[in-house]
Motif scaffolding. Structure first.
Motif, PDB file in Angstrom:
ATOM      1  N   GLY A   2       0.801  -1.220   0.000  1.00  0.00           N
ATOM      2  CA  GLY A   2       0.000   0.000   0.000  1.00  0.00           C
ATOM      3  C   GLY A   2       0.827   1.259   0.000  1.00  0.00           C
ATOM      4  N   ALA A   3       2.109   1.177   0.372  1.00  0.00           N
ATOM      5  CA  ALA A   3       2.986   2.348   0.418  1.00  0.00           C
ATOM      6  C   ALA A   3       3.721   2.586  -0.888  1.00  0.00           C
ATOM      7  CB  ALA A   3       3.991   2.200   1.571  1.00  0.00           C
ATOM      8  N   LEU A   4       3.484   1.750  -1.911  1.00  0.00           N
ATOM      9  CA  LEU A   4       4.022   2.079  -3.233  1.00  0.00           C
ATOM     10  C   LEU A   4       3.415   3.411  -3.685  1.00  0.00           C
ATOM     11  CD1 LEU A   4       3.836  -1.372  -5.052  1.00  0.00           C
ATOM     12  CD2 LEU A   4       5.804  -0.342  -3.924  1.00  0.00           C
ATOM     13  N   ARG A   5       4.216   4.202  -4.373  1.00  0.00           N
ATOM     14  CA  ARG A   5       3.780   5.585  -4.650  1.00  0.00           C
ATOM     15  C   ARG A   5       3.710   5.852  -6.153  1.00  0.00           C
ATOM     16  NH1 ARG A   5       2.909   9.813  -1.666  1.00  0.00           N
ATOM     17  NH2 ARG A   5       3.136  11.921  -2.492  1.00  0.00           N
ATOM     18  N   ASP A   6       2.541   6.365  -6.572  1.00  0.00           N
ATOM     19  CA  ASP A   6       2.335   6.825  -7.937  1.00  0.00           C
ATOM     20  C   ASP A   6       2.882   8.244  -8.018  1.00  0.00           C
ATOM     21  OD1 ASP A   6       1.439   7.767 -10.339  1.00  0.00           O
ATOM     22  OD2 ASP A   6      -0.630   7.071 -10.097  1.00  0.00           O
ATOM     23  N   GLY A   7       4.069   8.389  -8.591  1.00  0.00           N
ATOM     24  CA  GLY A   7       4.723   9.693  -8.622  1.00  0.00           C
ATOM     25  C   GLY A   7       3.994  10.700  -9.481  1.00  0.00           C
ATOM     26  N   LEU A   8       3.392  10.265 -10.586  1.00  0.00           N
ATOM     27  CA  LEU A   8       2.709  11.192 -11.486  1.00  0.00           C
ATOM     28  C   LEU A   8       1.483  11.820 -10.830  1.00  0.00           C
ATOM     29  CD1 LEU A   8       2.889   9.207 -14.862  1.00  0.00           C
ATOM     30  CD2 LEU A   8       4.268  11.176 -14.166  1.00  0.00           C
ATOM     31  N   ARG A   9       0.776  11.069 -10.033  1.00  0.00           N
ATOM     32  CA  ARG A   9      -0.452  11.566  -9.408  1.00  0.00           C
ATOM     33  C   ARG A   9      -0.241  11.934  -7.944  1.00  0.00           C
ATOM     34  NH1 ARG A   9      -1.338   7.456 -12.764  1.00  0.00           N
ATOM     35  NH2 ARG A   9      -2.804   7.720 -14.472  1.00  0.00           N
ATOM     36  N   ASP A  10       0.984  11.739  -7.447  1.00  0.00           N
ATOM     37  CA  ASP A  10       1.320  12.081  -6.075  1.00  0.00           C
ATOM     38  C   ASP A  10       0.354  11.431  -5.086  1.00  0.00           C
ATOM     39  OD1 ASP A  10       2.744  13.206  -4.002  1.00  0.00           O
ATOM     40  OD2 ASP A  10       1.575  15.070  -3.999  1.00  0.00           O
ATOM     41  N   ARG A  11       0.261  10.103  -5.186  1.00  0.00           N
ATOM     42  CA  ARG A  11      -0.616   9.370  -4.275  1.00  0.00           C
ATOM     43  C   ARG A  11      -0.037   7.987  -4.002  1.00  0.00           C
ATOM     44  NH1 ARG A  11      -5.536   8.058  -8.566  1.00  0.00           N
ATOM     45  NH2 ARG A  11      -4.436   6.413  -9.721  1.00  0.00           N
ATOM     46  N   TYR A  12      -0.369   7.481  -2.825  1.00  0.00           N
ATOM     47  CA  TYR A  12       0.018   6.124  -2.477  1.00  0.00           C
ATOM     48  C   TYR A  12      -0.987   5.145  -3.085  1.00  0.00           C
ATOM     49  CZ  TYR A  12       3.286   8.054   0.936  1.00  0.00           C
ATOM     50  OH  TYR A  12       4.318   8.727   1.539  1.00  0.00           O
ATOM     51  N   LEU A  13      -0.535   3.915  -3.278  1.00  0.00           N
ATOM     52  CA  LEU A  13      -1.413   2.902  -3.853  1.00  0.00           C
ATOM     53  C   LEU A  13      -2.652   2.686  -2.991  1.00  0.00           C
ATOM     54  CD1 LEU A  13      -1.488   1.000  -6.311  1.00  0.00           C
ATOM     55  CD2 LEU A  13      -0.414  -0.761  -4.886  1.00  0.00           C
ATOM     56  N   ILE A  14      -2.500   2.804  -1.675  1.00  0.00           N
ATOM     57  CA  ILE A  14      -3.626   2.584  -0.763  1.00  0.00           C
ATOM     58  C   ILE A  14      -4.710   3.636  -0.945  1.00  0.00           C
ATOM     59  CG2 ILE A  14      -2.771   3.957   1.187  1.00  0.00           C
ATOM     60  CD1 ILE A  14      -4.399   0.472   1.372  1.00  0.00           C
ATOM     61  N   GLU A  15      -4.360   4.810  -1.495  1.00  0.00           N
ATOM     62  CA  GLU A  15      -5.360   5.837  -1.734  1.00  0.00           C
ATOM     63  C   GLU A  15      -6.277   5.478  -2.893  1.00  0.00           C
ATOM     64  OE1 GLU A  15      -3.965  10.060  -1.122  1.00  0.00           O
ATOM     65  OE2 GLU A  15      -2.001   9.062  -1.356  1.00  0.00           O
ATOM     66  N   ARG A  16      -5.850   4.545  -3.709  1.00  0.00           N
ATOM     67  CA  ARG A  16      -6.645   4.159  -4.883  1.00  0.00           C
ATOM     68  C   ARG A  16      -7.297   2.798  -4.742  1.00  0.00           C
ATOM     69  NH1 ARG A  16      -9.844   3.462  -7.296  1.00  0.00           N
ATOM     70  NH2 ARG A  16     -10.297   3.413  -9.521  1.00  0.00           N
ATOM     71  N   TYR A  17      -6.610   1.862  -4.087  1.00  0.00           N
ATOM     72  CA  TYR A  17      -7.104   0.489  -4.001  1.00  0.00           C
ATOM     73  C   TYR A  17      -6.992  -0.047  -2.579  1.00  0.00           C
ATOM     74  CZ  TYR A  17      -6.312   0.645  -9.072  1.00  0.00           C
ATOM     75  OH  TYR A  17      -6.319   1.002 -10.395  1.00  0.00           O
ATOM     76  N   ALA A  18      -7.926  -0.912  -2.232  1.00  0.00           N
ATOM     77  CA  ALA A  18      -7.730  -1.745  -1.051  1.00  0.00           C
ATOM     78  C   ALA A  18      -6.661  -2.779  -1.379  1.00  0.00           C
ATOM     79  CB  ALA A  18      -9.027  -2.430  -0.651  1.00  0.00           C
TER      80      ALA A  18
END
Length: 923
Positions: free
Chosen positions: A674-690
């Motif tokens: 969950g702490a993998l980070r989408d650099g382009l959208r400036d968000r952690y994976l957990i912010e998008r998916y369970a």
């Protein structure tokens, strides 16, 4: 005879899809072919098993009392015993058949039964299962039909030995419940006979069956009682022998520290017998070696155990009264020296041992001992070749030594030993890249193993055949050979502990590489077929299942293959990152779509370094920016290539995928996805998916968490005793607040806090009430070693097998437990399979999922996050466990929502929220 063998061999070739131009060649021809050149070294074959002090085979059934007058019959009986002791099983069978005829002529049915049970044992050792079944059936029938009205001890002893032989046959033929029944009957008969050695042996056998069936606690109790009984014996020779056998049994079920203790005790009282001391030292060396391997696997210091093992092997050889016993100890010592890269010592040892080999008596143990030495010589040469050093012995000499063991097996008419020897000879040619010779010899070994119905041998040589065919450029045939190997291994793996001690294997050496090599082969090339992609995920699933079964030391029967039903789940996608020596392969399973694949060309050591650095950075608040950089790199490798498949467009609203399920591999297992980070959208994976982690999709039961929830919370705000140190775990002051919040949210909550948090109270609660969730708010450690997997209680530590015993002790506890929460536990440092302990605890409790932490987290943050998790579950009855955790974690990232804790400026850092993971069923 030889013509028939060639015909059968050609059929084996056809089964593996090998062209008919590859003709079978005699092993002798290959052994003397000149010009054996070490052109390079192929993959290492499965390590040949280390020797044990227990003679192969166990003692045959001796006559318990003077026989009825028949000098010829008695002479045949004793001659057969002599052949059996010398491991000349075919000669023993012929001689005992003569004894049987003589006893039949004189009408002595008791001794007919004795000889028939001996015949069954000999047939079992030769893999002649039909004859073994027939002779033991006849033996027991004679004994039952001719039971005296007042049986004497001699009758009960012979009856017990026949029952023991039947139990051994059922054990070998994968009938553990039947084996347990017959060994229990054997013990009862031995009691009637007053036959001490038989009683001890039958109890050890029963413990082995109980352990293999998953009744680990009962197995430990049987062995514990046996140890207590042995202390009562005044006869030190029987006591020492019993303790040695007990120590070996403890090693086989994984109780290594206890095995070490018992074997040292046996050694201390065996001071009157050099032979007994030598045998015990050999077993003690094996236990120390196992302790060293275990320590190395979980990142602990192992050198001291290996040094102790080498010293024990050396002393065993020095005290051994017979050459064969010396060679067994030397073989184990040489293999460990080579394994530890102590090559100069290995060279000196081999120079001293090699001249003794021609003097060995002809026996199966001698063959196995020589093959053990040959395996070490091959490993030595491999290491020397890599270092451009001088070989200890030429490859041609190794081939000739191995060919001699094949000849010896033929002299004994011992097809099992011959199958080992032929396969090992094929491995020599594999090492020197002489592919046709290696193929022919390995196929002969596969043929023999198949004829013997010996899956434990067959999978080794099918695996070797797959490697050889791949190296020969025959990839399609190699895939088929690997398929056959995994099928054979699956049959073996259904109960690892049913394999005789001389062929017990190390999981990391002799199981895991097979699955990894097969997955690697299936994923070769730019565009593997959909079938190959599916097979690759199946192999990783099989590996994960095998690892968990190896941890639990029992077979897991109730598995569900989610990969076949992923379309039914609708909103979940499954990631399989596979770490291979030269690359990272990432496979993605989506509902109603073909498997997607992305490859990153990065050496394993480099990938492991990146992952390891990130695991450290996540725990250092001052390195948050550097942690983000690495998290972004990992996201780009593992997630970004699949974004178009995961989302219908790039918006946050329209994706049909809600949950990402990861079947993790290697160093990835102990880091938070969950702490993998989408650099382009400036968000952690957990912010998008369970996010969920599955220890293999075969283990997951896709049943949503039922409501209403009934929960047992258990924990302590006080310091708790550490099971391995003279110190205490620090107090978790926020535990009381955590448990209070759960009570407020879930009225159907029972609580064990502080002094009430004891083993007895846990057992009492679980025996009275069905709970859907067990919530432990206490310290603990998850490890790939069951003996180091525990949670701390007020009065003791609850180990993996203790939880198993608590649940199995009643019919209530295991029936409804759907999730276990470990809110303050952590994975063991340096153990890349530590989450195996978490999965093992979960399975032992009969649950299908766990919520746990990967590292020790601030207890105030834990209390807040746990409260948020349960609040989501209660407030939104339709959401999944993983979604409830996601929402709780995201709340830490959004500090503007006025979270109910102080000093929250740093709490959006992944250090505080990311170590919480769902393992298993995420629904």
């Amino acid at each position: 005879m030889w013509h028939q063998r060639l015909i059968h061999l050609s059929r084996i070739f056809q089964r593996f899809g090998i062209p008919s131009r590859h003709r079978s060649l005699s092993f002798l021809k290959w052994a003397v072919i000149g010009g054996l050149m070490a052109l390079g070294i192929a993959a290492i074959a499965p390590a040949f098993p280390i020797a044990t002090a227990q003679d192969i085979p166990p003692a045959p059934n001796q006559a318990p009392a003077p026989t009825t007058p028949s000098l010829a019959a008695d002479a045949f009986l004793q001659a057969g015993i002599d052949h059996y002791d010398a491991e000349r099983f075919a000669e023993a069978i012929a001689t005992w058949q003569a004894a049987l005829d003589a006893y039949t002529m004189q009408g002595d049915r008791l001794y007919q039964a004795l000889v028939l049970s001996n015949l069954s044992l000999a047939h079992q050792h030769l893999g002649q299962w039909h004859q073994a079944e027939q002779t033991i059936g006849d033996s027991l029938a004679l004994l039952v039909e001719n039971t005296p009205s007042q049986p004497l001890p001699a009758y009960f002893e012979i009856y017990g030995k026949a029952l023991n032989a039947k139990g051994r046959l059922d054990w070998s033929r994968d009938r553990p419940e039947d084996a347990l029944n017959f060994w229990q009957q054997a013990e009862a008969a031995y009691h009637q006979a007053g036959y001490t050695i038989g009683i001890l042996g039958s109890r050890i056998n029963q413990a082995q069956v109980l352990q293999s069936l998953g009744f680990n606690q009962r197995a430990r109790e049987v062995l514990s009682r046996l140890g207590a009984d042995l202390e009562q014996y005044a006869d030190t020779s029987i006591k020492a022998l019993g303790l040695r056998n007990l120590g070996n049994a403890l090693r086989r079920i994984g109780e290594l520290e206890e095995s070490q203790k018992v074997l040292k005790h046996s050694l201390a009282i065996a001071n009157q017998s050099a032979a007994s001391q030598s045998a015990t030292l050999l077993d003690l060396g094996n236990t120390e070696r196992a302790l060293g391997n275990q320590a190395a696997a979980i990142g602990e210091a192992s050198e001291s155990h290996f040094d102790e093992a080498i010293e024990a092997y050396a002393e065993s050889a020095e005290k051994a009264p017979f050459l064969l016993n010396q060679i067994k100890a030397h073989a184990n010592r040489l293999s460990l020296l080579v394994e530890m890269d102590r090559l100069n010592e290995a060279r000196l040892l081999w120079n001293a041992v090699q001249f003794q080999l021609p003097q060995l008596p002809l026996s199966r143990t001698a063959i196995y001992g020589q093959l053990n030495l040959i395996q070490s010589l091959s490993q030595f040469n491999k290491k020397q070749s890599l270092d451009a050093g001088v070989n200890l012995i030429s490859w041609e000499a190794i081939a000739n030594l191995t060919a001699q063991t094949v000849q010896q097996a033929e002299q004994l008419t011992d097809q099992r030993a011959k199958a080992y020897a032929l396969g090992q000879l094929g491995n020599v040619y594999e090492q020197t890249q002489q592919w046709q010779a290696a193929t022919d010899l390995t196929l002969q070994a596969v043929q023999l193993a198949e004829e013997l119905d010996a899956d434990d041998i067959q999978y080794r040589w099918e695996w070797q055949l797959g490697r050889i065919l791949q190296k020969s450029g025959k990839e399609a045939e190699a895939v088929h050979a690997y398929e056959e190997a995994t099928r054979s291994l699956k049959r073996v793996r259904s109960n690892l502990l049913r394999i005789d001690s001389e062929v017990q294997f190390s999981f990391r050496d002799n199981v895991e590489p097979l699955y990894r090599e097969f997955a690697d082969l299936l994923l070769q090339g730019e565009n593997p077929s959909p079938r190959n992609l599916r097979q690759a995920t199946e192999q990783i699933d099989a590996l994960q299942l095998a690892e968990l079964e190896n941890f639990l030391r029992c077979n897991i029967l109730d598995t569900v293959d989610i990969a076949e039903r992923i379309s039914d789940l609708g909103e979940a996608a499954v990631f399989y990152p596979i770490v291979l020596p030269d690359r990272l392969e990432v496979l993605l399973i989506l509902p109603n779509q073909t498997i997607q694949r992305h490859t990153i060309a990065i050496p394993q050591y480099e990938f492991d370094r990146v992952v390891g650095d990130w695991a450290i950075l996540l725990k250092i608040l001052s390195r948050a920016n550097r942690a983000k950089t690495v998290a972004t790199q990992l996201y780009e490798w593992m997630i970004q290539p699949f974004e178009t498949f995961l989302e219908a467009d790039q918006s946050l609203e329209t994706s049909s995928i809600k949950t990402l399920v990861f079947v993790l591999d290697g160093a990835l297992r102990n880091i938070p996805m969950g702490a993998l980070r989408d650099g382009l959208r400036d968000r952690y994976l957990i912010e998008r998916y369970a996010i969920a982690v599955a220890p293999g999709l075969q283990l997951v039961d896709p049943t949503p968490l039922s409501r209403p929830i009934r929960i047992l919370t258990a924990g302590s705000t006080e310091p708790l005793p550490h099971p391995f140190r003279n110190s205490a775990f620090p107090a978790l002051e926020s535990v009381q607040d955590e448990m209070k919040r759960i009570r407020e949210l879930i009225p159907r909550t029972d609580e064990l806090l502080n002094q009430a948090f004891t083993m007895a109270n846990l057992e009492s609660q679980l025996s009275r009430t069905n709970y859907s969730i067990l919530h432990f708010a206490t310290h603990g450690v998850f490890s790939s070693n069951p003996a180091r997997t525990y949670i701390a209680l007020t009065d003791t530590a609850l180990f993996s097998e203790d939880l198993d015993a608590l649940v199995r002790a009643n019919d209530l506890g295991g029936s409804n437990i759907q999730m276990i929460v470990f809110s303050a536990c952590q994975t063991a440092a340096g153990d890349d399979r530590a989450t195996l302990g978490l999965a093992g605890l979960t399975v032992r409790a009969g649950a299908r999922s766990a919520l746990a932490t990967l590292w020790d987290v601030n207890d105030e943050a834990t209390a807040v996050l746990m409260g948020r998790f349960y609040e989501e579950l209660v407030s939104h009855p339709s959401i999944s466990r993983s979604e409830a955790l996601r929402r709780a974690q995201v709340s830490f990232l959004r500090t503007e929502e006025n979270l109910d804790f102080e000093n929250f400026l740093d709490w959006p850092s992944p250090f505080y929220w990311s170590p919480f993971v769902i393992v298993g069923n995420w629904l």
